[in-house]
Design an enzyme around this catalytic site. Structure first.
Site, PDB file in Angstrom:
ATOM      1  N   GLU A  65      -6.050  -8.698   3.183  1.00 17.29           N
ATOM      2  CA  GLU A  65      -4.670  -8.691   2.695  1.00 17.29           C
ATOM      3  C   GLU A  65      -4.242  -7.319   2.176  1.00 17.29           C
ATOM      4  O   GLU A  65      -3.100  -6.912   2.376  1.00 17.29           O
ATOM      5  CB  GLU A  65      -4.563  -9.730   1.572  1.00 17.29           C
ATOM      6  CG  GLU A  65      -3.170 -10.055   1.131  1.00 17.29           C
ATOM      7  CD  GLU A  65      -3.164 -11.231   0.167  1.00 17.29           C
ATOM      8  OE1 GLU A  65      -2.533 -11.093  -0.894  1.00 17.29           O
ATOM      9  OE2 GLU A  65      -3.783 -12.268   0.469  1.00 17.29           O
ATOM     10  N   ASP A  66      -5.147  -6.606   1.521  1.00 19.29           N
ATOM     11  CA  ASP A  66      -4.753  -5.398   0.802  1.00 19.29           C
ATOM     12  C   ASP A  66      -5.389  -4.101   1.297  1.00 19.29           C
ATOM     13  O   ASP A  66      -5.174  -3.051   0.689  1.00 19.29           O
ATOM     14  CB  ASP A  66      -5.077  -5.561  -0.687  1.00 19.29           C
ATOM     15  CG  ASP A  66      -4.228  -6.634  -1.344  1.00 19.29           C
ATOM     16  OD1 ASP A  66      -3.140  -6.938  -0.830  1.00 19.29           O
ATOM     17  OD2 ASP A  66      -4.658  -7.182  -2.378  1.00 19.29           O
TER      18      ASP A  66
END
EC number: 3.1.7.2
Length: 179
Positions: A65-66
């Site tokens: 996600e990051d």
């Protein structure tokens, strides 16, 4: 190098490398790696979880996600089970924030038991962090809205781990949110 401890440390090292330039949004700008480490610690120390794949997934839960990590990379290094858990708890950052939040509430009841554990610990860590200090630019109203939203997500995770759910319930009640 196949012991459970070694496998968990591999995931911790991988996450540390991937998140090394990232910081949390708190005023102290704490290293981001504190978050996945804290989520894994909550699972093991408070939730009584010893499942290696769950603990690895907790450490890796924000990498796709990051960071520039892919699900294929997670699978290559940590196997299909860990990939599946990480995939279940990963938001699609191409979607607008409110849509991601809506989808978390919608998908929570349908997650695997292992993914639900990671989500519970993630929510508990984030809520504790919000109580500890408000992120820069957040109003009290935004904090309260986050707690309210988190309580809705947790409703879909019920029946997973009574200890973690109880700790979350106390946090919600402290914020005036009915459980």
């Amino acid at each position: 190098m196949s012991s459970d401890a070694a496998l968990i440390l591999e995931a911790a090292n991988f996450a540390a490398e991937k998140h090394k330039q990232q910081r949390r949004k708190d005023p102290e700008k704490t290293p981001y790696i504190n978050h996945p480490l804290g989520v894994a610690r909550i699972l093991s120390h408070e939730g009584g979880i010893t499942d290696t794949a769950v603990l690895q997934a907790a450490l890796l839960h924000d990498t796709v996600e990051d960071t520039n990590t892919t699900f294929e990379e997670i699978e290559l290094h940590f196997g299909q089970d860990v990939r599946n858990i990480v995939e279940e708890v990963t938001d699609d950052k191409t979607l607008p924030k409110m849509e991601r939040k809506r989808l978390q509430m919608e998908h929570a009841p349908h997650c695997s038991q292992k993914a639900k554990l990671v989500k519970l610990a993630d929510k508990l860590y984030n809520l504790r962090d919000l109580k500890r200090c408000t992120p820069e630019g957040w109003s009290e109203q935004r904090v309260q809205e986050y707690f309210q939203w988190a309580s809705e997500v947790v409703k879909g995770l019920r029946g997973t781990n009574s200890i973690l759910e109880g700790k979350l319930d106390h946090m919600f009640m402290d914020q005036g949110i009915a459980v």
